[in-house]
Design an enzyme around this catalytic site. Sequence first.
Site, mmCIF file in Angstrom:
data_model
loop_
_atom_site.group_PDB
_atom_site.id
_atom_site.type_symbol
_atom_site.label_atom_id
_atom_site.label_comp_id
_atom_site.label_asym_id
_atom_site.label_seq_id
_atom_site.Cartn_x
_atom_site.Cartn_y
_atom_site.Cartn_z
ATOM 1 N N ARG A 1 121.485 27.062 -10.558
ATOM 2 C CA ARG A 1 120.833 25.779 -10.364
ATOM 3 C C ARG A 1 121.159 24.735 -11.427
ATOM 4 N NH1 ARG A 1 118.925 23.113 -7.297
ATOM 5 N NH2 ARG A 1 116.762 22.747 -7.810
ATOM 6 N N GLU B 1 120.862 19.552 -4.176
ATOM 7 C CA GLU B 1 119.526 18.939 -4.060
ATOM 8 C C GLU B 1 119.677 17.421 -4.184
ATOM 9 O OE1 GLU B 1 116.913 19.749 -7.389
ATOM 10 O OE2 GLU B 1 115.134 19.638 -6.119
ATOM 11 N N GLU C 1 113.318 29.694 -5.268
ATOM 12 C CA GLU C 1 113.803 29.160 -6.550
ATOM 13 C C GLU C 1 112.841 29.478 -7.696
ATOM 14 O OE1 GLU C 1 114.482 24.974 -6.291
ATOM 15 O OE2 GLU C 1 114.409 24.694 -8.446
ATOM 16 N N ASN D 1 113.950 14.692 -19.138
ATOM 17 C CA ASN D 1 112.634 14.208 -18.722
ATOM 18 C C ASN D 1 111.530 14.585 -19.719
ATOM 19 O OD1 ASN D 1 110.685 13.061 -17.133
ATOM 20 N ND2 ASN D 1 110.924 14.464 -15.401
ATOM 21 N N HIS E 1 113.268 17.072 -0.043
ATOM 22 C CA HIS E 1 111.937 17.623 -0.347
ATOM 23 C C HIS E 1 110.908 17.203 0.692
ATOM 24 C CE1 HIS E 1 112.773 17.849 -4.963
ATOM 25 N NE2 HIS E 1 113.659 18.484 -4.245
ATOM 26 N N ASP F 1 110.283 26.379 -4.066
ATOM 27 C CA ASP F 1 110.375 26.445 -5.526
ATOM 28 C C ASP F 1 109.065 26.994 -6.080
ATOM 29 O OD1 ASP F 1 110.845 26.021 -8.222
ATOM 30 O OD2 ASP F 1 111.541 23.948 -7.977
ATOM 31 N N TRP G 1 104.686 25.689 -16.201
ATOM 32 C CA TRP G 1 104.655 24.579 -15.243
ATOM 33 C C TRP G 1 105.865 24.578 -14.373
ATOM 34 C CZ3 TRP G 1 107.713 20.135 -14.383
ATOM 35 C CH2 TRP G 1 107.214 19.310 -13.347
ATOM 36 N N ARG H 1 113.331 21.626 1.436
ATOM 37 C CA ARG H 1 112.466 22.386 0.531
ATOM 38 C C ARG H 1 111.021 22.088 0.875
ATOM 39 N NH1 ARG H 1 111.320 21.399 -5.927
ATOM 40 N NH2 ARG H 1 109.826 19.957 -5.021
ATOM 41 N N HIS I 1 121.007 21.288 -9.545
ATOM 42 C CA HIS I 1 119.716 20.604 -9.657
ATOM 43 C C HIS I 1 119.922 19.097 -9.488
ATOM 44 C CE1 HIS I 1 115.949 19.904 -12.396
ATOM 45 N NE2 HIS I 1 115.580 20.105 -11.148
ATOM 46 N N HIS J 1 108.661 27.519 -9.253
ATOM 47 C CA HIS J 1 108.532 26.814 -10.534
ATOM 48 C C HIS J 1 108.031 27.706 -11.668
ATOM 49 C CE1 HIS J 1 108.455 22.667 -12.412
ATOM 50 N NE2 HIS J 1 109.471 22.599 -11.584
ATOM 51 N N GLU K 1 117.666 25.772 -13.453
ATOM 52 C CA GLU K 1 117.624 24.336 -13.756
ATOM 53 C C GLU K 1 117.288 24.071 -15.221
ATOM 54 O OE1 GLU K 1 114.617 23.277 -10.835
ATOM 55 O OE2 GLU K 1 113.197 22.801 -12.424
ATOM 56 N N TYR L 1 102.389 21.627 -8.398
ATOM 57 C CA TYR L 1 103.775 21.172 -8.537
ATOM 58 C C TYR L 1 104.412 20.840 -7.181
ATOM 59 C CZ TYR L 1 108.741 21.183 -8.560
ATOM 60 O OH TYR L 1 110.035 20.807 -8.317
HETATM 61 O O1 EZ4 Z 1 110.423 19.977 -12.036
HETATM 62 O O2 EZ4 Z 1 113.283 17.926 -12.639
HETATM 63 O O3 EZ4 Z 1 113.851 21.798 -8.340
HETATM 64 N N1 EZ4 Z 1 113.453 20.834 -8.924
HETATM 65 C C1 EZ4 Z 1 112.516 20.840 -9.884
HETATM 66 C C2 EZ4 Z 1 112.237 19.497 -10.541
HETATM 67 C C3 EZ4 Z 1 111.782 19.629 -11.996
HETATM 68 C C4 EZ4 Z 1 111.957 18.315 -12.723
HETATM 69 C C5 EZ4 Z 1 111.541 18.407 -14.180
HETATM 70 O O4 EZ4 Z 1 111.875 17.219 -14.859
HETATM 71 O O5 EZ4 Z 1 111.948 21.855 -10.172
HETATM 72 O O6 EZ4 Z 1 111.292 18.811 -9.794
HETATM 73 CO CO CO Z 2 113.117 23.546 -9.365
#
Ligand code: EZ4
Ligand code: CO
Length: 404
Positions: A285, A341, A238, A37, A122, A212, A404, A147, A314, A214, A264, A159
């Site tokens: 993950r 997921e 996560e 991505n 999600h 998550d 991020w 989630r 993931h 993140h 991930e 996010y």
């Molecule tokens: O941000 O796949 O757990 N899932 C995630 C995803 C990631 C994206 C990044 O391309 O954290 O949403």
């Molecule tokens: Co994630």
Amino acid sequence: MKIVDAKVVVTSPGRNFVTLKITTDEGLTGLGDATLNGRELSVASYLQDHVIPLLIGTDPHRIEDTWQGLYRGAYWRRGPVTMAAIAAVDVALWDIKAKAAGLPLYQLLGGASRERVGTYGHASGTDIPELLDSVRARIAEGYPSIRIQTGVPGLKAVYGVHSTGHDGDAVAHQQARPMVEDWDTAAYMRHIPEVFEAVRNEFGPELPLLHDAHHRLTPIQAARVAKDLEPYRLFWLEDCTPAEDQEGLRLVRQHTTTPLAIGEVFNTVYDYQTLISEKLIDYVRSAVTHFGGVSPLKKLFDFAAQHQIKSGIHGPEDISPVGMAAAIHLDLAIHNFGIQEYSGYTQLTEEVFPHAYTFTNGYLHPGEAPGIGVELNEDLAAAHEYKAAYLPVNRLQDGTVHDW
Ligand code: EZ4
Ligand code: CO
């Protein structure tokens, strides 16, 4: 058997996907997902310019030898571009081998260890009431586990808030430059226990809940959040800290019994050495697509199993149905499966990648088609050209770039 042709197809049925298609002299074809991505064309070039010329004329049955040749032969190792390219080759070769055997891939991985593959979906909202509605919608769709992500008071864009499984945010990212999101760790840390309190009050103690973070917290902040969330009995927390600091998880682990999931963005088993051997996490993950394929992911799961760590592959919308199918075959076959997921895809994406796997009442099954069970509609793929799109950049209130 010999590989006589291989090509890379970049398509954008709502978001970008990179697919490798390998053809043999016996007419068998195999597909592999190489989607990274925001950096899609780098992987396409890596395959087109440096991998495909090496594959032509080789025996597609020699999966391990081809994998080792691409990994060790490049000398420059690891990294998401390299490992996504190798993953696409690995999955395409497993697809061919399973088709040649007339069996679905999971049969070559040891056969089914379970009847069906449990997923999580999600739910998200800009605020708590919107989140509760979203959780209700996922329960109605049959998801056994959910989630939860929310906006944080005072922040504009956080996010996961629009990642509700319908790919609503993909088109918004089709810009020449990344969107900017904002972040305030202290505000998030005050808010997140209230979110779990509200969801538990509404839906009771039994619904498995995930969250998550993140990569946004330092180890001591992550320890605080994981401790504060203990009363809500998460299925997992996560990516609580930036993933590349394995030692950071040692500190988190000392402070909490909240289960931890990470990986991930990892590309090889070496990213997990400390985490697994010291039992610092509970779920790995990694995705087939970003970890070099089915071959190394199976080895990772076997290593994790020795330490009572389970899988949590993931499965975002930016892994194509090809990568998703490969994941579902592994999920069905391995003993230490944890959860998968799954958010589903847009109708158009489903048409570009017709597949044998099924999603029924929150559970996946890879299907019985020989190979991984996914096809590529090349005409439809060609009608939807690549569009530049980037993941967001995250900034603190004073403008500092944050994870991020
Ligand atoms: O941000 O796949 O757990 N899932 C995630 C995803 C990631 C994206 C990044 O391309 O954290 O949403
Ligand atoms: Co994630």
